[in-house]
Design an enzyme around this catalytic site. Structure first.
Site, mmCIF file in Angstrom:
data_model
loop_
_atom_site.group_PDB
_atom_site.id
_atom_site.type_symbol
_atom_site.label_atom_id
_atom_site.label_comp_id
_atom_site.label_asym_id
_atom_site.label_seq_id
_atom_site.Cartn_x
_atom_site.Cartn_y
_atom_site.Cartn_z
ATOM 1 C CE1 TYR A 192 -3.552 2.696 0.792
ATOM 2 C CE2 TYR A 192 -1.898 3.498 2.343
ATOM 3 C CZ TYR A 192 -3.066 3.686 1.632
ATOM 4 O OH TYR A 192 -3.739 4.874 1.732
ATOM 5 C CG ASP A 208 -9.035 -2.224 0.678
ATOM 6 O OD1 ASP A 208 -9.148 -0.991 0.703
ATOM 7 O OD2 ASP A 208 -8.328 -2.861 1.467
ATOM 8 C CE LYS A 235 -8.789 -4.354 4.806
ATOM 9 N NZ LYS A 235 -7.857 -3.238 4.554
#
Length: 517
Positions: free
Chosen positions: A263, A298, A370
């Protein structure tokens, strides 16, 4: 385990083997280097805290003093312990003298390495036991007052003021939330230091500091005792201070941490070499502290098409799983990320989302997955958005997700209206209760949309992992295979904080934490 989607688990294991090869290549690199953030973390593990007269954190002062002399690769613990032997001072006192210009720890006469190790050990043991005590405190709560069922209802607070965050967090817990995530202030991931003390001014979030962690943990323990339900606390140990924030969270009893180097590489332009080294140390700490890590896959689907890029999410999950295992994390502590991000106007999009969520659960049966709500297509029509969130909640309970980050009509402002938070929690509770056992009742038809979609995504994942295995993760990131974002190997922020370890580099915390849970 029999796959409801008809997945070929031979192919799954082949994919996992490729991911392990990729992770091994990364780990071979990581093992050779240290960083300023890792060394500052070791200072904190020695009990060094506070700031100098210019408000510079003392861990930064000590590590910068070593780095300036071009001996960071020797390891800060060596210099601190050697100074302890020669001066009789404790680590905090040594740091204060370094800050005052009274002591140069790189010029102290070198002592016998065995005596240096013996000097360090009591302090190592004391601070490791400090983390162990925090973990035992959490386990005591879980064994006495218990917690909510999975999927955990996860909400965010982000006022910028830690004391107002507490008000919001207590309200959210009373409304039914199981996990409170305190969003960090905008840009903190790019600060190469951790601010000190309680903070009341932040933009889009609140500074992650050890004192802020303490304040929120204390508040959630109090409200949890009142409600008879343990409330988990989440923050972010990503960015340039990844392992430092991990150790602060371990000391103060955090339960969940956003902890993903990819990320930071893709979306914060942090140097890939630096942050993968930092990630290893941070995950060792999180593993020992019993913290659930969340990964950020995500986010790929917010910058790339969710239909076309679904296999990049699975590939990253598999790589993140292997990197986490190498750091000693248990599978149950892996909050591997995926998201409900397809265009709501896509015909049968719900079935494709369902297939991917079920596939993720089957491939990672022990993980605390998650699941992230729709965000990319949530502008303009809050009523449709609330229905999208309901569909998202249906898939969460159907596929036994671990952590459900609830979508909200005013989600874009990070601290939504309390009324909207109430509606979203009620939405999830209603659906979870009414559909609790749907996953056991429903089957997926052979040759149908769901089974075909899962097989397609797994097949593309294997092709991608084969490519990454051949080229290496660093080169693959240069080519932009995740999230349509390209990053150069030696570019980005923080590269100047990386140092090659000396042959005698010493870090007693790593094996102690990896080997003893």
């Amino acid at each position: 385990m029999e796959s409801k989607l008809g997945l070929d688990f031979g192919k799954v294991e082949y994919a996992r083997g490729l991911a392990k090869n990729i992770a091994n290549q990364v780990q071979e690199f990581v093992n050779q280097y240290t960083t300023v953030a890792v060394e500052r973390t070791l200072c904190r593990l020695m009990g060094i805290d506070g700031v100098d007269e210019n408000q510079v954190p003392l861990p930064n002062v000590v590590v910068d003093a070593v780095k300036t002399k071009s001996v960071l690769g020797e390891g800060v613990l060596f210099f601190i312990a050697n100074a302890m032997l020669q001066t009789g001072l404790q680590p905090q006192q040594i740091a204060e003298q370094v800050a005052e210009g009274k002591l140069d720890i790189t010029k102290v006469v070198t002592s016998d390495p065995k005596k240096i190790a013996e000097t360090l050990q009591p302090i190592v043991d004391a601070n490791v036991n400090r983390i162990r005590a925090r973990r035992e405190r959490r386990e005591h709560y879980l064994n006495t007052i218990g917690e909510g069922p999975k999927p955990y209802l996860y909400i965010i607070v982000a006022t910028g003021n830690i004391y107002e965050d507490v008000v919001q967090a207590e309200a959210g817990a009373r409304q039914g939330a199981d996990v409170i995530a305190v969003i960090r202030t905008t840009g903190q991931s790019l600060l190469d230091y951790v601010p000190y003390g309680a903070t009341t001014e932040g933009f889009g979030g609140t500074f992650a500091t050890q004192e802020n962690f303490r304040i929120m943990r204390q508040a959630l323990d109090k409200v949890g005792e009142e409600l008879g339900r343990y409330i988990r606390l989440c923050n972010y140990c990503s960015g340039l201070c990844m392992p430092e924030i991990a150790i602060m969270g371990a000391f103060e009893g955090l339960d969940v941490m956003l902890n993903d180097a990819l990320y930071g590489i893709l979306f914060r332009d942090i140097n890939m070499q630096r942050t993968l080294i930092d990630q290893y140390m941070s995950r060792i700490i999180n593993g020992f502290a019993g913290v659930i890590i969340n990964t950020g896959e995500d986010n790929y689907l917010t910058t790339a098409d969710a239909v076309e890029a679904a296999h990049t999410v699975l590939a990253s999950d598999l790589i993140n799983e292997q990197l986490a295992l190498m750091a000693g994390l248990k599978e149950e502590q892996m909050g591997l990320g995926h998201a409900f991000e397809m265009d709501p106007m896509l015909e049968n999009g719900f079935l494709m989302e369902l297939a991917q969520a079920q596939m993720t659960r089957e491939i990672f049966p022990k993980a605390t997955l998650k699941y992230m709500p729709p965000t990319k297509f949530m502008t303009g029509n809050i009523f449709r958005g609330h229905i999208q969130d309901a569909l998202f909640n249906m898939i969460g309970i159907w596929t036994h997700q671990g952590i459900q980050l609830l979508g909200m009509p005013t989600e874009a402002i990070h601290t939504p209206f309390m009324s909207d938070r109430y509606l979203s929690i009620e939405n999830a509770k209603y659906i979870f209760n009414n559909m609790r056992s749907i996953g056991e009742e429903m089957q997926f038809v052979e040759g149908g949309i769901c089974r075909n979609r899962a097989k397609e995504v797994l097949g593309k994942t294997i092709q991608l992992l084969e490519e990454i295995d051949k080229e290496g993760l660093f080169t693959a990131l240069e080519k932009g295979i995740f999230g349509d974002v390209k990053r150069p190997k030696t570019g980005g922020k923080g590269l100047d904080g990386v140092s090659l370890k000396a042959e005698h580099y010493y870090n007693p915390f790593i094996e102690l934490m990896k080997g003893k849970r």
